[in-house]
Every structure is written in structure tokens, then in C-alpha cells.
Design a protein around this motif. Structure first.
Motif, mmCIF file in Angstrom:
data_model
loop_
_atom_site.group_PDB
_atom_site.id
_atom_site.type_symbol
_atom_site.label_atom_id
_atom_site.label_comp_id
_atom_site.label_asym_id
_atom_site.label_seq_id
_atom_site.Cartn_x
_atom_site.Cartn_y
_atom_site.Cartn_z
ATOM 1 N N SER A 1 44.576 37.892 46.663
ATOM 2 C CA SER A 1 45.062 37.883 45.283
ATOM 3 C C SER A 1 46.008 39.074 45.110
ATOM 4 C CB SER A 1 43.888 37.978 44.307
ATOM 5 O OG SER A 1 43.255 39.226 44.480
ATOM 6 N N GLN B 1 50.051 37.109 49.746
ATOM 7 C CA GLN B 1 49.610 36.842 48.363
ATOM 8 C C GLN B 1 49.723 35.366 48.003
ATOM 9 O OE1 GLN B 1 51.268 39.355 45.202
ATOM 10 N NE2 GLN B 1 51.138 37.595 43.823
ATOM 11 N N SER C 1 53.153 34.237 41.675
ATOM 12 C CA SER C 1 54.219 35.128 42.144
ATOM 13 C C SER C 1 54.059 35.400 43.639
ATOM 14 C CB SER C 1 54.239 36.424 41.330
ATOM 15 O OG SER C 1 52.983 37.056 41.354
ATOM 16 N N SER D 1 38.398 36.276 41.061
ATOM 17 C CA SER D 1 37.860 35.781 39.783
ATOM 18 C C SER D 1 38.330 34.364 39.447
ATOM 19 C CB SER D 1 38.249 36.732 38.645
ATOM 20 O OG SER D 1 39.652 36.850 38.579
ATOM 21 N N ASN E 1 31.276 34.655 44.909
ATOM 22 C CA ASN E 1 31.475 35.608 43.818
ATOM 23 C C ASN E 1 30.116 35.990 43.239
ATOM 24 O OD1 ASN E 1 32.252 36.803 41.191
ATOM 25 N ND2 ASN E 1 34.280 36.011 41.724
HETATM 26 C C1 LIG Z 1 53.266 37.417 35.795
HETATM 27 C C2 LIG Z 1 51.986 37.504 36.612
HETATM 28 C C3 LIG Z 1 51.985 36.973 37.874
HETATM 29 C C4 LIG Z 1 50.817 37.046 38.638
HETATM 30 N N1 LIG Z 1 50.833 36.496 39.873
HETATM 31 C C5 LIG Z 1 49.687 36.495 40.591
HETATM 32 C C6 LIG Z 1 49.633 35.861 41.870
HETATM 33 O O1 LIG Z 1 50.627 35.332 42.385
HETATM 34 N N2 LIG Z 1 48.464 35.879 42.541
HETATM 35 C C7 LIG Z 1 47.319 36.465 42.040
HETATM 36 O O2 LIG Z 1 46.277 36.418 42.706
HETATM 37 N N3 LIG Z 1 47.358 37.070 40.841
HETATM 38 C C8 LIG Z 1 48.501 37.115 40.119
HETATM 39 N N4 LIG Z 1 48.521 37.756 38.924
HETATM 40 C C9 LIG Z 1 47.336 38.547 38.527
HETATM 41 C C10 LIG Z 1 46.232 37.690 37.922
HETATM 42 O O3 LIG Z 1 46.440 37.551 36.542
HETATM 43 C C11 LIG Z 1 44.852 38.358 38.139
HETATM 44 O O4 LIG Z 1 44.875 39.649 37.593
HETATM 45 C C12 LIG Z 1 44.454 38.439 39.618
HETATM 46 O O5 LIG Z 1 44.563 37.171 40.235
HETATM 47 C C13 LIG Z 1 43.022 38.935 39.706
HETATM 48 O O6 LIG Z 1 42.732 39.169 41.050
HETATM 49 P P1 LIG Z 1 41.232 39.172 41.555
HETATM 50 O O7 LIG Z 1 40.598 37.879 41.235
HETATM 51 O O8 LIG Z 1 41.266 39.609 42.975
HETATM 52 O O9 LIG Z 1 40.597 40.391 40.733
HETATM 53 P P2 LIG Z 1 39.600 40.391 39.498
HETATM 54 O O10 LIG Z 1 40.065 39.534 38.408
HETATM 55 O O11 LIG Z 1 39.323 41.805 39.220
HETATM 56 O O12 LIG Z 1 38.290 39.698 40.079
HETATM 57 C C14 LIG Z 1 37.459 40.257 41.049
HETATM 58 C C15 LIG Z 1 36.297 39.296 41.227
HETATM 59 O O13 LIG Z 1 35.461 39.773 42.257
HETATM 60 C C16 LIG Z 1 34.120 39.585 41.900
HETATM 61 N N5 LIG Z 1 33.347 40.576 42.612
HETATM 62 C C17 LIG Z 1 33.336 41.931 42.439
HETATM 63 N N6 LIG Z 1 32.509 42.513 43.331
HETATM 64 C C18 LIG Z 1 31.990 41.512 44.058
HETATM 65 C C19 LIG Z 1 31.066 41.484 45.147
HETATM 66 N N7 LIG Z 1 30.516 42.602 45.628
HETATM 67 N N8 LIG Z 1 30.723 40.290 45.660
HETATM 68 C C20 LIG Z 1 31.232 39.140 45.167
HETATM 69 N N9 LIG Z 1 32.132 39.099 44.158
HETATM 70 C C21 LIG Z 1 32.485 40.283 43.623
HETATM 71 C C22 LIG Z 1 34.086 39.758 40.410
HETATM 72 O O14 LIG Z 1 32.978 39.080 39.845
HETATM 73 C C23 LIG Z 1 35.412 39.158 39.987
HETATM 74 O O15 LIG Z 1 35.264 37.785 39.656
HETATM 75 C C24 LIG Z 1 49.660 37.688 38.137
HETATM 76 C C25 LIG Z 1 49.686 38.212 36.850
HETATM 77 C C26 LIG Z 1 50.826 38.134 36.081
HETATM 78 C C27 LIG Z 1 50.819 38.700 34.701
#
Ligand SMILES: Cc1cc2nc3c(=O)[nH]c(=O)nc-3n(C[C@H](O)[C@H](O)[C@H](O)COP(=O)(O)OP(=O)(O)OC[C@H]3O[C@@H](n4cnc5c(N)ncnc54)[C@H](O)[C@@H]3O)c2cc1C
Length: 325
Positions: free
Chosen positions: A237, A251, A255, A270, A289
Motif C-alpha cells: 500500500s 505500490q 496512484s 485496511s 488483519n
Molecule cells: C489521492 C490519493 C491516492 C492514493 N493512492 C493510493 C494507492 O495507490 N495505493 C494505496 O495503497 N493507497 C493510496 N492512498 C492512500 C489510502 O487512502 C490509504 O491511506 C492507504 O491505502 C492505507 O494504507 P494501509 O492500509 O497500509 O494503512 P492503514 O490504513 O493504516 O491500515 C493498516 C491496517 O493494518 C492493520 N494492522 C495493524 N497492525 C496489525 C497487525 N499486527 N496484524 C494485522 N493487521 C494489523 C490495521 O488494523 C489496519 O487495518 C491514496 C490516497 C490519496 C488521497
């Protein structure tokens, strides 16, 4: 009075982009018993593109001008302002893409046409147009009714509508280009290819997507071992790229890249829509998760609720055991 549906064709380097076929599918459904489905094609020497579009629309409005060879929002604005004001289509559909969002807002303002952006779906009920949009960062889908007007501009998020063959045979109507002068303050220069990394995540049948949930880069090696043991590649992500743990070419998302592997395992992700957009086409999705309410479980075929730091070593152990057997 007929209520025609226009679809603005998105193409790049002679290829029609997938979003166009998604929009034409929706446009076909909306236009039945109301009016015609017209594809609006701005380009130069468009024969090849026209051949591809013919089975998907009833009419292709073909605007052929050398200045439209490559996308330029300024020229699009001139052409579309003229065309929409003259033809007055009921709904004009375009993609919520880098292409669409470059001209839709200013076009809407220029000709005073209501604009509903980033829609997942739309429908017409008794002449009222309703669009479905996400709010609160994708947690809630809202249904919005558009105020009465002669027409509307609606941009649709790619991947929201499954494209279907509609088996039409479009009539091609040439429309003369209204562009009078060259624009020199905004010009197409060249295509710059994205730097290719060592691994092309779009080509792998098994992709392991890791997210912020892995917490620290020291947990990367555990994930690499896991990926290797099941014959997959690591993807991620956006926060993982932002943290510098993996490079941008890994990624997945709006984006990043779109992957369609046989198996996608989302670990500590998430399930934000920007990420889901890039992986929901996988044949099978497994999510790991610790939060049972994480949105990723709504797109997953299988889910493991647990701490990845415990789940992954156990899976690794099991895989080694099975391989040994
Ligand atoms: C214009 C724009 C473009 C974007 N483009 C992209 C894109 O191309 N790709 C992308 O991915 N995002 C993109 N994003 C960001 C997106 O909105 C999210 O913020 C992002 O995807 C969140 O990444 P994540 O799920 O890794 O992190 P988080 O949302 O922080 O989630 C982390 C997850 O991990 C879990 N977790 C934590 N610890 C543990 C553990 N020990 N064991 C199991 N589970 C655990 C939590 O419960 C949570 O669900 C973009 C945002 C914008 C505004």
C-alpha cells in the motif's frame, strides 16, 4: 424529447482505455428508451480507434484535428464546450482519471453544467439523475440527486462498472473541429516511461500486498520469506512506499499499479478504496488483519483475523511442512 447519453472517449497512443468501455456499458443501459448512445472521439487520424469503438455505441461523433493527437485539456475544453452546448446531451460520461479530472471541472464551470465527480454508479428515475459517491474516506456510499437541468456531467471511477459487449454498429458522424488557434501555454511534450523495477508486480500470479500493519521495516524479511515460500512477489500500500520500505513500482492502487493475479494476499492493509481499486480484480483475495471490521474484509474471499506477526510465521511453518511432505 430524446435524452442522449454522451461518452467522452479516453485513448492514449492509439489505444482506447478500459474506462471508455465501462462508460459505454453504463451509457447503453441509461440510454435505452430515452435516447441514443454517442461516443465522442477527439483525436487525429482516428480510423483505428473508430474500428474498436463501433460495436459499443450507436453513433461516434468524430472530431479529427492534428492538435487533438495527444490529450490537451485546453483543446478538449474548446471542443466540448461547443459540442455540448449545441447538442445538449442529457448526461455526458467521462472517466474519473487523470484525463477526465483535468478538464471536467473547468468545462462544467464554463458552460454552467452540473458536475458530479468520482461516481461509482448512476441511475435515472423519473427524469431525475441519481449518482452514487463515497463519503468519509470511502466508509459510506451516498446517493445524490442532481438538481433539475438540461444536462449533467458525470465522472465515473475506473473499475466501478463491469464492461459488457453491447453488439452495436455505430454510424460515424464527422464533426468539424472548432479549434481556431494553436495554444502555446500548454503543450504536449513527450511520454515519459515509468522507471522499471526489478520485479513487475502486474505479471505475477501470486501477489502479497503488505500495508502499514507490518509496523517496521525489520518485519520485511519475514514477508519476503513468506512471498518466496508461496512463489509470489511483494507489493504494498502507499504508506509502505512513503516510509521508504519498498519502492514505488511495488505500490498497488489508484496512484500505483493495477494487479489481477490469481491470488492476492493483503497483509496489514485496511482496504482504503484507493488501494482496493488496484487489486479487486484478483481471482482470489485473502486478507490478514487484526481488526475484524477492516474494510478489506468486504472485498476478501477469505479472511484471517489476527496479528500478522503471529499469523505469518505460522503460515510459513505450515508451507514448509507441506513442501517437505
Ligand atoms: C489521492 C490519493 C491516492 C492514493 N493512492 C493510493 C494507492 O495507490 N495505493 C494505496 O495503497 N493507497 C493510496 N492512498 C492512500 C489510502 O487512502 C490509504 O491511506 C492507504 O491505502 C492505507 O494504507 P494501509 O492500509 O497500509 O494503512 P492503514 O490504513 O493504516 O491500515 C493498516 C491496517 O493494518 C492493520 N494492522 C495493524 N497492525 C496489525 C497487525 N499486527 N496484524 C494485522 N493487521 C494489523 C490495521 O488494523 C489496519 O487495518 C491514496 C490516497 C490519496 C488521497
Amino acid at each position: 424529447m430524446t435524452k442522449d447519453i454522451f461518452v467522452i472517449v479516453e485513448h492514449r497512443r492509439g489505444e482506447v482505455r478500459d474506462i471508455t468501455f465501462e462508460l459505454l456499458t453504463k451509457g447503453y443501459e441509461l440510454s435505452r428508451d430515452r435516447g441514443k448512445l454517442l461516443a465522442v472521439l477527439l483525436g487525429f487520424q482516428n480510423e483505428k480507434i473508430i474500428d474498436k469503438l463501433k460495436p459499443f455505441a450507436e453513433t461516434i461523433l468524430n472530431i479529427d484535428d492534428e492538435r487533438l493527437k495527444e490529450f490537451n485539456a485546453e483543446y478538449y475544453q474548446i471542443v466540448l464546450s461547443n459540442l455540448l452546448q449545441e447538442k445538449k446531451p442529457f448526461i455526458t460520461l467521462l472517466g474519473q482519471t487523470a484525463f477526465g479530472i483535468d478538464f471536467a471541472p473547468s468545462l462544467s464551470t464554463a458552460i454552467d453544467l452540473p458536475y458530479s465527480s468520482d461516481c461509482l454508479d448512476l441511475e435515472i428515475e423519473n427524469d431525475t439523475v441519481f449518482t452514487e459517491r463515497q463519503i468519509y474516506g470511502g466508509k459510506i456510499n451516498s446517493r445524490i440527486s442532481l438538481a433539475e437541468n438540461w444536462g449533467y456531467l458525470v465522472s465515473v471511477r475506473p473499475g466501478s462498472i463491469a464492461p459488457r459487449d453491447v453488439e452495436l454498429v455505430a454510424e460515424v458522424v464527422d464533426v468539424s473541429s472548432p479549434i481556431k488557434e494553436d495554444i502555446d501555454y500548454r503543450k504536449f511534450m513527450q511520454y515519459v516511461e515509468a522507471a522499471k523495477g526489478e520485479v513487475d508486480i502486474t505479471q505475477s500470479e501470486v501477489v502479497i500486498g503488505i500495508g502499514r500493519g507490518i509496523k517496521e521495516d525489520k518485519n520485511l524479511s519475514m514477508m519476503e520469506d513468506f512471498a518466496k515460500s508461496i512463489g509470489g512477489v511483494l507489493a504494498c500500500s502507499r504508506p509502505v512506499v512513503d516510509a521508504g520500505w519498498l519502492t514505488k513500482d511495488r505500490q498497488v492502487g489508484s496512484s500505483g499499479k493495477t494487479v489481477k493475479p490469481k491470488l492476492y494476499i493483503a497483509v496489514g492493509i485496511s482496504g482504503a478504496f484507493q488501494h482496493v481499486m488496484g487489486m479487486k480484480g484478483a481471482d482470489t483475495i485473502v486478507a490478514i488483519n487484526k481488526d475484524p471490521n477492516a474494510p478489506i474484509f468486504t472485498v476478501a474471499n477469505y479472511g484471517i483475523v489476527g496479528d500478522l506477526l503471529q499469523v505469518i510465521p505460522k503460515l510459513n511453518e505450515k508451507i514448509t511442512e507441506l513442501k517437505g511432505a
